[in-house]
Scaffold this motif. Structure first.
Motif, PDB file in Angstrom:
ATOM      1  N   GLU A  93       0.820  -1.207   0.000  1.00 60.89           N
ATOM      2  CA  GLU A  93       0.000   0.000   0.000  1.00 60.89           C
ATOM      3  C   GLU A  93       0.853   1.257   0.000  1.00 60.89           C
ATOM      4  OE1 GLU A  93      -3.424   0.317   2.635  1.00 60.89           O
ATOM      5  OE2 GLU A  93      -3.060  -1.731   3.292  1.00 60.89           O
ATOM      6  N   LEU A  94       0.282   2.318  -0.577  1.00 56.93           N
ATOM      7  CA  LEU A  94       0.828   3.665  -0.458  1.00 56.93           C
ATOM      8  C   LEU A  94      -0.107   4.437   0.464  1.00 56.93           C
ATOM      9  CD1 LEU A  94       1.778   4.527  -4.162  1.00 56.93           C
ATOM     10  CD2 LEU A  94       3.275   3.684  -2.357  1.00 56.93           C
ATOM     11  N   ASN A  95       0.393   4.831   1.626  1.00 61.84           N
ATOM     12  CA  ASN A  95      -0.434   5.553   2.596  1.00 61.84           C
ATOM     13  C   ASN A  95      -0.146   7.045   2.503  1.00 61.84           C
ATOM     14  OD1 ASN A  95       0.029   2.837   4.912  1.00 61.84           O
ATOM     15  ND2 ASN A  95      -1.672   3.190   3.545  1.00 61.84           N
ATOM     16  N   PHE A  96      -1.189   7.793   2.172  1.00 66.01           N
ATOM     17  CA  PHE A  96      -1.069   9.216   1.886  1.00 66.01           C
ATOM     18  C   PHE A  96      -1.209  10.047   3.154  1.00 66.01           C
ATOM     19  CE2 PHE A  96      -3.356  13.161   0.367  1.00 66.01           C
ATOM     20  CZ  PHE A  96      -2.226  13.768  -0.164  1.00 66.01           C
ATOM     21  N   MET A  97      -0.373  11.096   3.284  1.00 69.24           N
ATOM     22  CA  MET A  97      -0.441  12.057   4.376  1.00 69.24           C
ATOM     23  C   MET A  97      -0.275  13.449   3.782  1.00 69.24           C
ATOM     24  SD  MET A  97       1.976  10.116   7.227  1.00 69.24           S
ATOM     25  CE  MET A  97       3.383   9.842   6.153  1.00 69.24           C
ATOM     26  N   VAL A  98      -0.855  14.461   4.401  1.00 67.10           N
ATOM     27  CA  VAL A  98      -0.770  15.814   3.863  1.00 67.10           C
ATOM     28  C   VAL A  98      -0.529  16.817   4.982  1.00 67.10           C
ATOM     29  CG1 VAL A  98      -3.276  16.163   3.989  1.00 67.10           C
ATOM     30  CG2 VAL A  98      -1.907  17.530   2.389  1.00 67.10           C
ATOM     31  N   ALA A  99       0.265  17.859   4.676  1.00 64.73           N
ATOM     32  CA  ALA A  99       0.526  18.944   5.622  1.00 64.73           C
ATOM     33  C   ALA A  99       0.372  20.271   4.865  1.00 64.73           C
ATOM     34  CB  ALA A  99       1.927  18.826   6.212  1.00 64.73           C
ATOM     35  N   VAL A 100      -0.427  21.191   5.434  1.00 68.25           N
ATOM     36  CA  VAL A 100      -0.782  22.439   4.762  1.00 68.25           C
ATOM     37  C   VAL A 100      -0.195  23.632   5.511  1.00 68.25           C
ATOM     38  CG1 VAL A 100      -2.699  23.891   4.005  1.00 68.25           C
ATOM     39  CG2 VAL A 100      -2.911  21.410   3.894  1.00 68.25           C
ATOM     40  N   ASP A 101       0.350  24.568   4.745  1.00 65.31           N
ATOM     41  CA  ASP A 101       0.983  25.785   5.278  1.00 65.31           C
ATOM     42  C   ASP A 101      -0.093  26.818   5.625  1.00 65.31           C
ATOM     43  OD1 ASP A 101       2.290  28.211   5.651  1.00 65.31           O
ATOM     44  OD2 ASP A 101       3.753  27.857   4.066  1.00 65.31           O
ATOM     45  N   PHE A 102      -0.174  27.173   6.919  1.00 60.13           N
ATOM     46  CA  PHE A 102      -1.121  28.186   7.375  1.00 60.13           C
ATOM     47  C   PHE A 102      -0.400  29.433   7.880  1.00 60.13           C
ATOM     48  CE2 PHE A 102      -3.798  24.436   7.464  1.00 60.13           C
ATOM     49  CZ  PHE A 102      -5.035  24.909   7.055  1.00 60.13           C
ATOM     50  N   THR A 103       0.723  29.771   7.280  1.00 62.57           N
ATOM     51  CA  THR A 103       1.457  30.967   7.705  1.00 62.57           C
ATOM     52  C   THR A 103       0.815  32.220   7.099  1.00 62.57           C
ATOM     53  OG1 THR A 103       3.020  30.672   5.875  1.00 62.57           O
ATOM     54  CG2 THR A 103       3.620  29.737   8.016  1.00 62.57           C
ATOM     55  N   ALA A 104       1.087  33.363   7.726  1.00 59.12           N
ATOM     56  CA  ALA A 104       0.437  34.620   7.360  1.00 59.12           C
ATOM     57  C   ALA A 104       0.812  35.105   5.966  1.00 59.12           C
ATOM     58  CB  ALA A 104       0.784  35.691   8.397  1.00 59.12           C
ATOM     59  N   SER A 105       1.935  34.627   5.426  1.00 60.41           N
ATOM     60  CA  SER A 105       2.359  35.074   4.094  1.00 60.41           C
ATOM     61  C   SER A 105       1.392  34.641   3.003  1.00 60.41           C
ATOM     62  CB  SER A 105       3.759  34.541   3.784  1.00 60.41           C
ATOM     63  OG  SER A 105       3.816  33.142   3.925  1.00 60.41           O
ATOM     64  N   ASN A 106       0.493  33.726   3.321  1.00 59.26           N
ATOM     65  CA  ASN A 106      -0.520  33.299   2.349  1.00 59.26           C
ATOM     66  C   ASN A 106      -1.594  34.357   2.122  1.00 59.26           C
ATOM     67  OD1 ASN A 106      -0.220  30.244   1.549  1.00 59.26           O
ATOM     68  ND2 ASN A 106       0.294  30.353   3.729  1.00 59.26           N
ATOM     69  N   GLY A 107      -1.701  35.318   3.036  1.00 58.22           N
ATOM     70  CA  GLY A 107      -2.712  36.357   2.914  1.00 58.22           C
ATOM     71  C   GLY A 107      -3.986  36.003   3.654  1.00 58.22           C
ATOM     72  N   ASP A 108      -4.762  37.015   3.961  1.00 57.86           N
ATOM     73  CA  ASP A 108      -6.021  36.841   4.688  1.00 57.86           C
ATOM     74  C   ASP A 108      -6.976  35.973   3.874  1.00 57.86           C
ATOM     75  OD1 ASP A 108      -8.446  37.056   6.006  1.00 57.86           O
ATOM     76  OD2 ASP A 108      -8.233  39.199   6.421  1.00 57.86           O
ATOM     77  N   PRO A 109      -7.393  34.822   4.414  1.00 52.76           N
ATOM     78  CA  PRO A 109      -8.275  33.912   3.652  1.00 52.76           C
ATOM     79  C   PRO A 109      -9.600  34.530   3.233  1.00 52.76           C
ATOM     80  CG  PRO A 109      -7.393  32.825   5.603  1.00 52.76           C
ATOM     81  CD  PRO A 109      -7.044  34.274   5.727  1.00 52.76           C
ATOM     82  N   ARG A 110      -9.974  35.644   3.857  1.00 52.40           N
ATOM     83  CA  ARG A 110     -11.249  36.277   3.523  1.00 52.40           C
ATOM     84  C   ARG A 110     -11.164  37.150   2.280  1.00 52.40           C
ATOM     85  NH1 ARG A 110     -11.926  38.861   9.411  1.00 52.40           N
ATOM     86  NH2 ARG A 110      -9.722  39.257   8.880  1.00 52.40           N
ATOM     87  N   THR A 111      -9.944  37.393   1.785  1.00 49.20           N
ATOM     88  CA  THR A 111      -9.765  38.245   0.614  1.00 49.20           C
ATOM     89  C   THR A 111      -9.416  37.412  -0.613  1.00 49.20           C
ATOM     90  OG1 THR A 111      -7.400  38.589   1.021  1.00 49.20           O
ATOM     91  CG2 THR A 111      -8.939  40.084   2.122  1.00 49.20           C
ATOM     92  N   PRO A 112      -9.889  37.821  -1.793  1.00 52.43           N
ATOM     93  CA  PRO A 112      -9.617  37.054  -3.022  1.00 52.43           C
ATOM     94  C   PRO A 112      -8.137  36.957  -3.373  1.00 52.43           C
ATOM     95  CG  PRO A 112     -11.460  38.570  -3.352  1.00 52.43           C
ATOM     96  CD  PRO A 112     -10.839  38.929  -2.028  1.00 52.43           C
ATOM     97  N   GLN A 113      -7.310  37.860  -2.851  1.00 56.65           N
ATOM     98  CA  GLN A 113      -5.882  37.829  -3.152  1.00 56.65           C
ATOM     99  C   GLN A 113      -5.145  36.732  -2.386  1.00 56.65           C
ATOM    100  OE1 GLN A 113      -7.505  40.698  -2.157  1.00 56.65           O
ATOM    101  NE2 GLN A 113      -7.815  41.393  -4.292  1.00 56.65           N
ATOM    102  N   SER A 114      -5.782  36.154  -1.377  1.00 56.78           N
ATOM    103  CA  SER A 114      -5.137  35.137  -0.548  1.00 56.78           C
ATOM    104  C   SER A 114      -5.021  33.810  -1.288  1.00 56.78           C
ATOM    105  CB  SER A 114      -5.946  34.925   0.739  1.00 56.78           C
ATOM    106  OG  SER A 114      -5.436  33.827   1.473  1.00 56.78           O
TER     107      SER A 114
END
Length: 348
Positions: A93-114
């Protein structure tokens, strides 16, 4: 490479690897004067050459009988080289894992530019594209479709910044079910944490390595794939290299997707595609290359291959290198009445 050598090795076939160590010095000796003649042979002819203990004669030009050299095959060893499909079809088997970057450089998630903006129209952001593309492929190689999913670089509610936290906040379990579970947990997390920093890879790589190490103690039919999606430069470069070098001994590969317009030069040093393996702070060299880095914008601009194709390109080779160097072979067919044995889950 001389034509004679190239033709010889090109005919050995994909499934059989011949260790012709005594042959190499002989090849070097006679290739220097065989500038206009290639060695044309088959595996059966090589075997006959070995059994007969006779030498193969080489002449200066076709039609002449002036002997210029002889080739003797002293010994050979035959090994079956199992393919990636051989392992998968036998229950690996190939067991999948994921890690997501939630640092501020991504931009405010409420704005379309993020980079984390959730578009009401349903258009996927770069993080969602990477999660969906890779998980849709790898989920078919994972029997239970339960995927560990983490975030890093965010300030937790009424808590400090965390560099490895579970996306599944409902049950506080690191695992989610299917790629739908990953997508749902990702969206929910965006509205429950505050984007912060810095960007550290070490903690999530160590967590993935802990799971892979625990599993390897109970069996060898599982191989783990960690997908890290990030928008920027890491601040723990040496610690990350140390973690990768340690993990190179484990059944683990790391896929890194760079999103946004940051300078990802630093990320390329983690991917040993130039042939130079990573070295830890103590001087230890990685056992093998386990990292594949892909900058999403460059791949999308190229248009010839997808991001998922670029990410998964090296995975079968990394999988096979781990299995072969440890002498792990595909499992024989099991009876339907014998359920697969899974290790107890590690304490996360």
């Amino acid at each position: 490479m001389p034509v004679a050598t190239m033709n010889l090795w090109g005919r050995l076939g994909e499934e059989v690897f011949w260790h012709l160590f005594p042959l190499i010095p002989s090849l070097i000796a006679f290739v220097t004067f065989l500038t206009n003649r290639a060695l044309q042979t088959t595996i059966a002819q090589l075997e006959n050459l070995y059994k007969s203990k006779a030498g193969a004669n080489f002449y200066s030009k076709k039609g002449q009988k002036k002997l210029k050299g002889q080739l003797f095959l002293d010994t050979f060893q035959e090994k079956v080289q199992h393919t990636f499909l051989d392992y998968i079809s036998s229950g690996f088997e190939l067991n999948f894992m994921v890690a997501v970057d939630f640092t501020a450089s991504n931009g405010d998630p409420r704005t379309p530019q993020s980079l984390h903006y959730i578009d009401p129209s349903g258009r996927l952001n770069s993080y969602q594209q990477a999660i969906l593309g890779v998980s849709e492929v790898l989920q078919f190689y994972d029997k239970d479709r339960r995927f560990p999913a983490w975030g890093f670089g965010a300030k937790m509610p009424q808590g400090p910044v965390s560099h490895c936290f579970n996306l599944n906040a409902i049950t506080n379990d690191c695992e989610v079910v299917g790629f739908e579970g990953i997508m749902s947990a990702y969206s929910s997390t965006l509205y429950s944490v505050s984007l912060s920093g810095p960007t550290l890879f070490g903690p999530v790589i160590n967590k993935a390595a802990e799971i892979a190490s625990h599993s390897a103690q109970y069996g060898n039919n599982r191989y783990f794939v960690l997908l890290i999606i990030t928008d920027g430069v890491i601040t723990d470069e040496q610690e990350t290299k140390d973690s990768i070098v340690r993990a190179s001994d484990l059944p683990l590969s790391i896929l890194i997707v760079g999103v946004g317009n940051a300078d990802f030069t630093q990320m390329r040093t983690l991917d040993a595609d130039l042939g130079k393996r990573l070295q830890s702070s103590t001087g230890r060299v990685a056992t093998r290359d386990i990292v594949q880095f892909v900058p999403m914008r460059e791949v999308q601009a190229g248009g010839q291959v997808t991001v998922v194709q670029s990410l998964l390109e090296e995975l079968p080779g990394q999988f096979l290198e781990y299995m072969r160097t440890r002498g792990i072979k595909p499992q024989p067919p099991q009876h339907a009445s014998a359920p697969p044995a899974y290790p107890p889950p590690p304490q996360l």
